[in-house]
Design an enzyme around this catalytic site. Sequence first.
Site, PDB file in Angstrom:
ATOM      1  N   HIS A   3      14.009  13.141  12.638  1.00  0.00           N
ATOM      2  CA  HIS A   3      12.764  13.180  13.423  1.00  0.00           C
ATOM      3  C   HIS A   3      11.891  11.963  13.157  1.00  0.00           C
ATOM      4  O   HIS A   3      10.921  11.734  13.853  1.00  0.00           O
ATOM      5  CB  HIS A   3      11.999  14.498  13.215  1.00  0.00           C
ATOM      6  CG  HIS A   3      11.392  14.679  11.869  1.00  0.00           C
ATOM      7  ND1 HIS A   3      11.287  15.897  11.260  1.00  0.00           N
ATOM      8  CD2 HIS A   3      10.832  13.802  11.005  1.00  0.00           C
ATOM      9  CE1 HIS A   3      10.702  15.769  10.090  1.00  0.00           C
ATOM     10  NE2 HIS A   3      10.413  14.502   9.909  1.00  0.00           N
ATOM     11  N   HIS A   4      12.246  11.176  12.128  1.00  0.00           N
ATOM     12  CA  HIS A   4      11.547   9.900  11.919  1.00  0.00           C
ATOM     13  C   HIS A   4      12.119   8.820  12.828  1.00  0.00           C
ATOM     14  O   HIS A   4      11.646   7.691  12.819  1.00  0.00           O
ATOM     15  CB  HIS A   4      11.673   9.461  10.462  1.00  0.00           C
ATOM     16  CG  HIS A   4      11.038  10.412   9.496  1.00  0.00           C
ATOM     17  ND1 HIS A   4       9.723  10.295   9.127  1.00  0.00           N
ATOM     18  CD2 HIS A   4      11.518  11.493   8.854  1.00  0.00           C
ATOM     19  CE1 HIS A   4       9.430  11.279   8.274  1.00  0.00           C
ATOM     20  NE2 HIS A   4      10.495  12.020   8.099  1.00  0.00           N
ATOM     21  N   HIS A  33       0.841  -1.197   0.000  1.00  0.00           N
ATOM     22  CA  HIS A  33       0.000   0.000   0.000  1.00  0.00           C
ATOM     23  C   HIS A  33       0.878   1.249   0.000  1.00  0.00           C
ATOM     24  O   HIS A  33       0.676   2.164  -0.803  1.00  0.00           O
ATOM     25  CB  HIS A  33      -0.946   0.000   1.205  1.00  0.00           C
ATOM     26  CG  HIS A  33      -1.656   1.302   1.426  1.00  0.00           C
ATOM     27  ND1 HIS A  33      -2.650   1.749   0.591  1.00  0.00           N
ATOM     28  CD2 HIS A  33      -1.499   2.268   2.355  1.00  0.00           C
ATOM     29  CE1 HIS A  33      -3.081   2.925   1.010  1.00  0.00           C
ATOM     30  NE2 HIS A  33      -2.393   3.279   2.082  1.00  0.00           N
ATOM     31  N   SER A  71      -1.524  26.901  -5.835  1.00  0.00           N
ATOM     32  CA  SER A  71      -1.220  28.304  -6.121  1.00  0.00           C
ATOM     33  C   SER A  71      -1.717  28.727  -7.495  1.00  0.00           C
ATOM     34  O   SER A  71      -1.759  29.919  -7.797  1.00  0.00           O
ATOM     35  CB  SER A  71       0.293  28.540  -6.028  1.00  0.00           C
ATOM     36  OG  SER A  71       0.748  28.180  -4.749  1.00  0.00           O
ATOM     37  N   ARG A  82       0.725   1.301  14.988  1.00  0.00           N
ATOM     38  CA  ARG A  82       0.402   1.092  13.575  1.00  0.00           C
ATOM     39  C   ARG A  82       0.949  -0.252  13.138  1.00  0.00           C
ATOM     40  O   ARG A  82       1.696  -0.903  13.860  1.00  0.00           O
ATOM     41  CB  ARG A  82       0.985   2.224  12.729  1.00  0.00           C
ATOM     42  CG  ARG A  82       2.478   2.233  12.686  1.00  0.00           C
ATOM     43  CD  ARG A  82       3.030   3.492  12.068  1.00  0.00           C
ATOM     44  NE  ARG A  82       2.985   3.437  10.620  1.00  0.00           N
ATOM     45  CZ  ARG A  82       3.872   4.068   9.814  1.00  0.00           C
ATOM     46  NH1 ARG A  82       4.844   4.787  10.336  1.00  0.00           N
ATOM     47  NH2 ARG A  82       3.777   3.992   8.525  1.00  0.00           N
ATOM     48  N   LYS A  94       3.134  30.098   3.421  1.00  0.00           N
ATOM     49  CA  LYS A  94       2.353  29.695   2.251  1.00  0.00           C
ATOM     50  C   LYS A  94       0.861  29.763   2.558  1.00  0.00           C
ATOM     51  O   LYS A  94       0.074  30.285   1.766  1.00  0.00           O
ATOM     52  CB  LYS A  94       2.741  28.286   1.801  1.00  0.00           C
ATOM     53  CG  LYS A  94       4.185  28.174   1.402  1.00  0.00           C
ATOM     54  CD  LYS A  94       4.474  26.961   0.549  1.00  0.00           C
ATOM     55  CE  LYS A  94       4.039  27.167  -0.870  1.00  0.00           C
ATOM     56  NZ  LYS A  94       4.898  28.102  -1.607  1.00  0.00           N
ATOM     57  N   TRP A 102       6.840   0.122   4.039  1.00  0.00           N
ATOM     58  CA  TRP A 102       7.559   0.703   2.893  1.00  0.00           C
ATOM     59  C   TRP A 102       8.949   1.170   3.293  1.00  0.00           C
ATOM     60  O   TRP A 102       9.782   1.439   2.442  1.00  0.00           O
ATOM     61  CB  TRP A 102       6.763   1.852   2.273  1.00  0.00           C
ATOM     62  CG  TRP A 102       6.900   3.180   2.952  1.00  0.00           C
ATOM     63  CD1 TRP A 102       6.331   3.533   4.145  1.00  0.00           C
ATOM     64  CD2 TRP A 102       7.646   4.311   2.507  1.00  0.00           C
ATOM     65  NE1 TRP A 102       6.681   4.824   4.464  1.00  0.00           N
ATOM     66  CE2 TRP A 102       7.481   5.336   3.471  1.00  0.00           C
ATOM     67  CE3 TRP A 102       8.425   4.588   1.381  1.00  0.00           C
ATOM     68  CZ2 TRP A 102       8.089   6.594   3.362  1.00  0.00           C
ATOM     69  CZ3 TRP A 102       9.025   5.840   1.281  1.00  0.00           C
ATOM     70  CH2 TRP A 102       8.850   6.826   2.261  1.00  0.00           C
ATOM     71  N   TYR A 147       8.522  16.082   0.812  1.00  0.00           N
ATOM     72  CA  TYR A 147       8.330  17.381   0.172  1.00  0.00           C
ATOM     73  C   TYR A 147       8.249  17.253  -1.328  1.00  0.00           C
ATOM     74  O   TYR A 147       7.579  18.050  -1.986  1.00  0.00           O
ATOM     75  CB  TYR A 147       9.430  18.350   0.628  1.00  0.00           C
ATOM     76  CG  TYR A 147       9.277  18.615   2.108  1.00  0.00           C
ATOM     77  CD1 TYR A 147       8.134  19.253   2.576  1.00  0.00           C
ATOM     78  CD2 TYR A 147      10.186  18.157   3.030  1.00  0.00           C
ATOM     79  CE1 TYR A 147       7.930  19.444   3.922  1.00  0.00           C
ATOM     80  CE2 TYR A 147       9.982  18.343   4.385  1.00  0.00           C
ATOM     81  CZ  TYR A 147       8.855  18.984   4.823  1.00  0.00           C
ATOM     82  OH  TYR A 147       8.643  19.156   6.158  1.00  0.00           O
ATOM     83  N   HIS A 176      12.812  12.047   4.009  1.00  0.00           N
ATOM     84  CA  HIS A 176      12.142  13.282   4.352  1.00  0.00           C
ATOM     85  C   HIS A 176      12.018  14.238   3.173  1.00  0.00           C
ATOM     86  O   HIS A 176      10.925  14.743   2.916  1.00  0.00           O
ATOM     87  CB  HIS A 176      12.696  13.976   5.595  1.00  0.00           C
ATOM     88  CG  HIS A 176      11.657  14.919   6.099  1.00  0.00           C
ATOM     89  ND1 HIS A 176      10.561  14.495   6.793  1.00  0.00           N
ATOM     90  CD2 HIS A 176      11.452  16.223   5.856  1.00  0.00           C
ATOM     91  CE1 HIS A 176       9.754  15.506   6.992  1.00  0.00           C
ATOM     92  NE2 HIS A 176      10.269  16.572   6.438  1.00  0.00           N
ATOM     93  N   ASP A 197       7.420  21.438 -26.437  1.00  0.00           N
ATOM     94  CA  ASP A 197       7.374  20.093 -25.863  1.00  0.00           C
ATOM     95  C   ASP A 197       8.396  20.055 -24.741  1.00  0.00           C
ATOM     96  O   ASP A 197       8.995  21.080 -24.407  1.00  0.00           O
ATOM     97  CB  ASP A 197       7.694  19.023 -26.923  1.00  0.00           C
ATOM     98  CG  ASP A 197       7.152  17.657 -26.538  1.00  0.00           C
ATOM     99  OD1 ASP A 197       7.474  17.187 -25.421  1.00  0.00           O
ATOM    100  OD2 ASP A 197       6.387  17.061 -27.313  1.00  0.00           O
ATOM    101  N   SER A 255      13.473   6.208 -13.439  1.00  0.00           N
ATOM    102  CA  SER A 255      12.422   6.936 -14.146  1.00  0.00           C
ATOM    103  C   SER A 255      12.269   8.344 -13.584  1.00  0.00           C
ATOM    104  O   SER A 255      12.192   9.322 -14.339  1.00  0.00           O
ATOM    105  CB  SER A 255      11.116   6.148 -14.037  1.00  0.00           C
ATOM    106  OG  SER A 255      10.018   6.989 -14.260  1.00  0.00           O
ATOM    107  N   SER A 256      12.237   8.446 -12.262  1.00  0.00           N
ATOM    108  CA  SER A 256      12.065   9.763 -11.638  1.00  0.00           C
ATOM    109  C   SER A 256      13.224  10.690 -11.972  1.00  0.00           C
ATOM    110  O   SER A 256      13.029  11.874 -12.207  1.00  0.00           O
ATOM    111  CB  SER A 256      12.019   9.636 -10.116  1.00  0.00           C
ATOM    112  OG  SER A 256      10.822   9.103  -9.733  1.00  0.00           O
ATOM    113  N   THR A 311       6.017  27.039   5.824  1.00  0.00           N
ATOM    114  CA  THR A 311       4.722  26.442   5.512  1.00  0.00           C
ATOM    115  C   THR A 311       3.604  27.397   5.923  1.00  0.00           C
ATOM    116  O   THR A 311       2.615  27.571   5.198  1.00  0.00           O
ATOM    117  CB  THR A 311       4.569  25.087   6.229  1.00  0.00           C
ATOM    118  OG1 THR A 311       5.753  24.337   6.019  1.00  0.00           O
ATOM    119  CG2 THR A 311       3.390  24.319   5.680  1.00  0.00           C
ATOM    120  N   GLU A 323      11.693  13.312   0.299  1.00  0.00           N
ATOM    121  CA  GLU A 323      10.646  12.653  -0.490  1.00  0.00           C
ATOM    122  C   GLU A 323       9.253  13.169  -0.110  1.00  0.00           C
ATOM    123  O   GLU A 323       8.391  13.370  -0.953  1.00  0.00           O
ATOM    124  CB  GLU A 323      10.720  11.132  -0.263  1.00  0.00           C
ATOM    125  CG  GLU A 323       9.537  10.338  -0.775  1.00  0.00           C
ATOM    126  CD  GLU A 323       9.466  10.273  -2.293  1.00  0.00           C
ATOM    127  OE1 GLU A 323      10.475  10.582  -2.949  1.00  0.00           O
ATOM    128  OE2 GLU A 323       8.392   9.938  -2.805  1.00  0.00           O
TER     129      GLU A 323
END
Lengths: 531, 178, 408
Positions: free
Chosen positions: A308-309, A83, A274, A456, A337, A148, A263, A259, A112, A175-176, A334, A261
Site C-alpha cells: 500500500h506504500h 530528518h 495501556s 511532499r 484497542k 529516508w 508497527y 510497514h 536485570d 543494535s536493534s 486497532t 517498522e
Amino acid sequence: MSSITQPIGGHADVAGGHEHHPSGIMRWITTTNHKDIGTMYLWFSFTMFIVGGVFALTIRSELFEPGMQIVTPERFNQLITLHGLVMIFGALMPGAVGFANWMIPLQIGAPDMAFARMNNLSFWLLPPAAIMLLLGLFVPGGAPETGWTLYPPLSIQQGMGMDLTIFAIHIMGASSIMGSINIITTILNLRAPGMTLMKMPLFCWSWLITAYLLIAVMPVLAGAVTMLLTDRHFGTSFFNAAGGGDPVLFQHVFWFFGHPEVYIIILPAFGLISEVIPTFSRKPLFGYASMVYALCAIAILSFLVWAHHMFTVGLPAAGILFYMYATMMIAVPTGVKVFNWLATMWRGSITLEAPMLFALGFLFLFTTGGFTGLIVAIQPIDVQFQDTYYVVAHFHYVMVAGTLFAFFAATYYWLPKWTGHMYNETVAKWHFWGSFIFFNVAFFPMHFLGLAGMPRRIPDYAQQFTNWNQVSTVGAFGFGLSQLIFLYAVVSCIRGGKPAPAKPWDGATSLEWTLPSPAPYHSFPTPPVVQ
Amino acid sequence: MSERENRRLLVRLGAVAVAMFGFGYALVPLYYTVCDALGLRDLGRPDAVVNTQVDATRTVRVQFDTNVRSMGWQFTALERTADIHPGAVTQAVFRVVNSSGRAVTGQAIPSYAPRLAGEYFRKVECFCFQRQTLAPGETRLMPVVFVIDPGLPHEVATITLSYTFFEVEGTGDGQTGA
Amino acid sequence: MRRAGMDQGGTGLAASGENMVGTGKGGARRRWVATLAAALLAFPGIAFADWAWNFQPPASPIADQIERLHELIFWICVVIFIGVFGTMFYILIKHRKSVGHQAAQFHENTTIEVIWTVIPFLILVSMAWPATKVVLAMHDTSAPDMTIKVTGYQWKWNYDYIDEGFNFYSTLSTTLDQIQNRQKKDPHYLLEVDHPLVVPVGEKVRVLVTAGDVIHSWWVPAFGLKQDAIPGFVRDTWFRADKIGTFRGQCAELCGKEHGFMPVVVEVKSKDDYATWLAAEKQKLAAVADDPNKVWTQDELVAHGKKVFDGNCAACHQPTGTGNAAIGAPALVGDKVVLGPAQHQIDVVLNGQTNGVLQHPPAGGKMPSWAQLSDADIASAITYTRNSWGNKAEQNVIQPKDVKAERK
C-alpha cells in the site's frame, strides 16, 4: 528484598550488589546495569529528537514562503532524508528501547536484562552510527537526497554520503536486533515466579511482539541496503533494469521491512498507553486478553500490507485490491484497542495528571491519524494522496502524536520512579498544552495542502499553498519550543523536587511500584512472588 | 531460567535474524517468480510457443515503442504499429544507429503495457536476448519475431511493446544479466 | 474567468479554464469556501495565496469518482469520530474523581467485545465495495482514442504523440529570478512550462509512462491520475478530460535536486482547436526537418540556444553559466572546453563525460549524453555558451550540420 541473596542468573555482572562499579564517565561506558543503559538510551533518543527537530525547523523555515530562501534544493533534500532517518532510527526506536530497558525488568520482577554486556554493546553501537549518518552532511556530495526510503536509481546516483548512510543503517540494525534478542530472552526466561505471560503488564507484551517484529524485519532492511551497496560499487544489478533487475523490487523489499517498522514504532506506544490509562482511571485495563490478541493481529497483518506504500507504481488491479483489503483490515484490531481504552475509562475515577493528559492526547490524535490511514488505504483516494502532504500529515499524526506523545506520557508516569522526585505538574501541563495545540497547528493544515495538491519533498511551492504552509511553520516552531519545557521539566525533576513515594499514583498496580523511589541500582535480587 | 536456557534462546533468535537476512535476498528470486507467473516480467530468453492457432476473428493493435537511456544511440521501430491476429507469427524490425564516436554495447529490456499482456506475448526471436555491440556510426536492423497468444483477454485491444536500450559493459557475445 | 476556477475549489490556480462550469457535488461547500476566499482576496499581498483545503475541481470522470468516494469515506469517518470522542468527552466529564465518581472494577465483557469487532468489519466491507469499482475503472485502458507516451527525465517531461509521430520536451518556464526572489512571482509560479501537453476534450487518452533516469511520477490532480515513471519499464493508464482548460500538476516522486521544479501542465482543447494545434505543430516540425543544412545566423542560434540552455543545461550549469560545484557541474564562464575547439564541445554534449568529482555510474555526477536533442538544439545551445556571460570563443558560430557531422 534481602541484600545478601545471590543474583538469580548466577551471572556476576547481572546484579552483584556488593560489586564495585566505576564512577564518572567510565560508569556509563562500561555499565551493564539496565537502568543506566535505559537512561542512556532515553538521553540519546532525546538528543536525536533535538537534532531531527532542528532539521525539521530548517525545512519548515524554507517552506515558510514560496521561493528559495535558506537552503539550496539539494541541501533541502538531504535534510528531509536525515530528518526521517534521525527521527525513526535515532529518536523513536531507541526511545522505545530505553523504556524497555528501564521498565521491563522492573515490571516482570527480574534483576536485570538477560544479557547485560550485550545490552551495553547494543547501546554503544548507536552513537557511532548516528555520527556516521550525520557525517554525510559534510562529505562531498552531501547526505543522500533520496528521502529516508532510499529508492534506487536515485540512491545509486548519490555520493559517498549514501555509503555512510548504508553503514549507519547496518549498525543501527545490529543494535536493534541485539536489543530485541535481549528483550525476548528477558521476558521469556526471567519472569518472577507466578508472573505468567498473561499476567504481564501490557507494556511487556507490546515489547515482546515488537522485538519479534524487529528480528524479522531489520535483517531484511540490512539485506535491501546491502543490495544497494553492491549495486553501487560491485556491479550487481538487483535494481538496475539494464542488468535484468527492477527498481520497483527495492520498493517491495524496503516496504516488506518498512510497514512492520511502522508497527515497531507504534506497538510499544500502545503498551505505554495501556499502562497509563488504567492507572489514572483507577480501574483495571478492559479486555486485557483481546488487547494482546489485537497486538498479535496487528503484527501479523503488518507483513501483508506493504504494497500500500506503492499504490502508484502500477501494480495489477488484483494486487491493488488484495493490499487494499488487507490494509483496511488493520482498522479492526486497532479499533478494538481504542474501544478497550475507552471502556477502561468508562465508569472509572479519572484524574488528569500530565501522563493521563498525554495519553488522552495520544488517543485523540492517534485515532485521527488512524482515520486518515483508513482514507489513504483506499487505493483510488491514495492515487491523489500518494507523495503529498496528506501522507505527511497522516504519518506525523501516528508517529508524533502517537508514539512521541506516548513517550511523554510514560516519562512523566515513571519520572518519580526513576529520579525519586515528583515532577512539577504545572510545568508538565504547560508542556502538554503547548505540544497538543502547536502539534495540530503544525500538522493539521498539511491535510489541506495534500488535498489541494501539494507534493511532499519539494523545497519550493506554488503560491496557492502559501497560507497553510505559513500556519504550519508557525505551529512547528511552537511545537519545537514546547519541547524545551519538557527538557526543563525533566532536568528540574532530576535535580530535585518533592520526594516521591514508592507508589505516587494510587491507581498503579504493576510490580515497579513495589520498589522504593528512586528504584535502587540493583532491584529484585530475589524474585518477588506474584500472587 | 538458567544461563544455558538464555544462551539457547540467544542462538535461536540469532539464527532467525540471520535467516531473515537471507530471506531479504530470497525476496529477489521470489519477486521474479511471482512476476513471471503473472506475466509481469519477461526474461531475456525465447518463449515456447504452444498454440499457433490463428484467431482471425479479432485484431490486436501492437504499438512498438523505443527508448534509449543515456547513450548516444538512435533507436526506432521501422513500423510504429502493427494490426495482427492473435496466433499469427509476426516480425517487427527495429533500427539502431550508434551516433557516438566509439563502440558501444547495449542491452534492450522489453516491457509491456498493459502489464498483464506480457503473459500472452511470446517472443520467438528477439534482439533483446543478446547484448548488441555497435561500432562507431554503425547502423543495424534488428528483428523481433513474436506470437500473441490467442488466450489474450478480449478487452485488451492494444498492446504496447516497449524496449529500452541501456549501455552495459562487455561486448555483444554476452547473454543478458537476467 | 479566473475567478470561476477560484470559486470552485478555492484553489484558484489549479484550473483557469475558460469554460469552467460548476460541478454539482460538493458545490455548496465550495461556494462557502469561495466566499471566504473572496473575503481574503480583499487583503493586499495575498492576492494569489488562498486557503485551498479540498481537492482541485475534477476534470475527468475518474477524478470525480475519486472525490465522491473520498467524501463518502470521509463522512463515515467523521460520524465514527464524533461517536468515539463524544463518548470520550462524556467519560472525561462524568467519570472524574473530582466530581466524586467511584471506579467500577469490571474488566471484560465478551458480548460487547465481539460487537465492536464485527461492526467495524461490516463498515469496512461497505467501504471496500465502492472502492473496488473505482479501482477497476481506473485500470480499464482498453479502446483508447489516442496514445501519448510520457517520459520523465531529471528534470523535465517528454511528451511523445505516438500516433502522430512527434514529441517534445516540457520544462519549467518560471525564471530563476522568481525562484530566488529577485522578481515578482507569476500567478502560475512553478506550475508553468514552455510547452504544455495538449489533448482534445472528451477523448480517451491512454498514457504510457516511463522514465529516462530515475523514478518520477506523472500527476495531474484534476484528472485523478498519478502514475510512477519507472526507468526501463512502461506503465499504462488513461484519462478522459471532460472540461476545456489548463490543468496543472507536478512530479510526485522525489527525483533529485530539481524535483520541485518539474511541473506537469495539460491544456485541454476543443476537438477543432486541437486539430489546429496539431497541424501547426506538425508544420513546425516539418520546417525543421525539411532543411537540415540550413545555415543559421549567430543571432538566431543565440536566441534559440538560450531557450535550449535554460530548459536543459541551466539546472546544473545555472542560467548564468556559473556552474554548481556541489554537484560537480563546472562553470561555463571562461571554461576551456567552451572556449576551445568546437568539435570537442560537441563531442562532450553528444556523449557526456565523467568529471571526476562523483563517479557513480550510470548517471550520477556526470555530464549526461544529450544525443536525444536535435542537431539544431545542440548547435544553438553550444553557440549560446560561446557568446554569453562574457565568453568570446574563437569559433563562435556552430551550425546544425557541424553537430550532424560529429554524430557520425
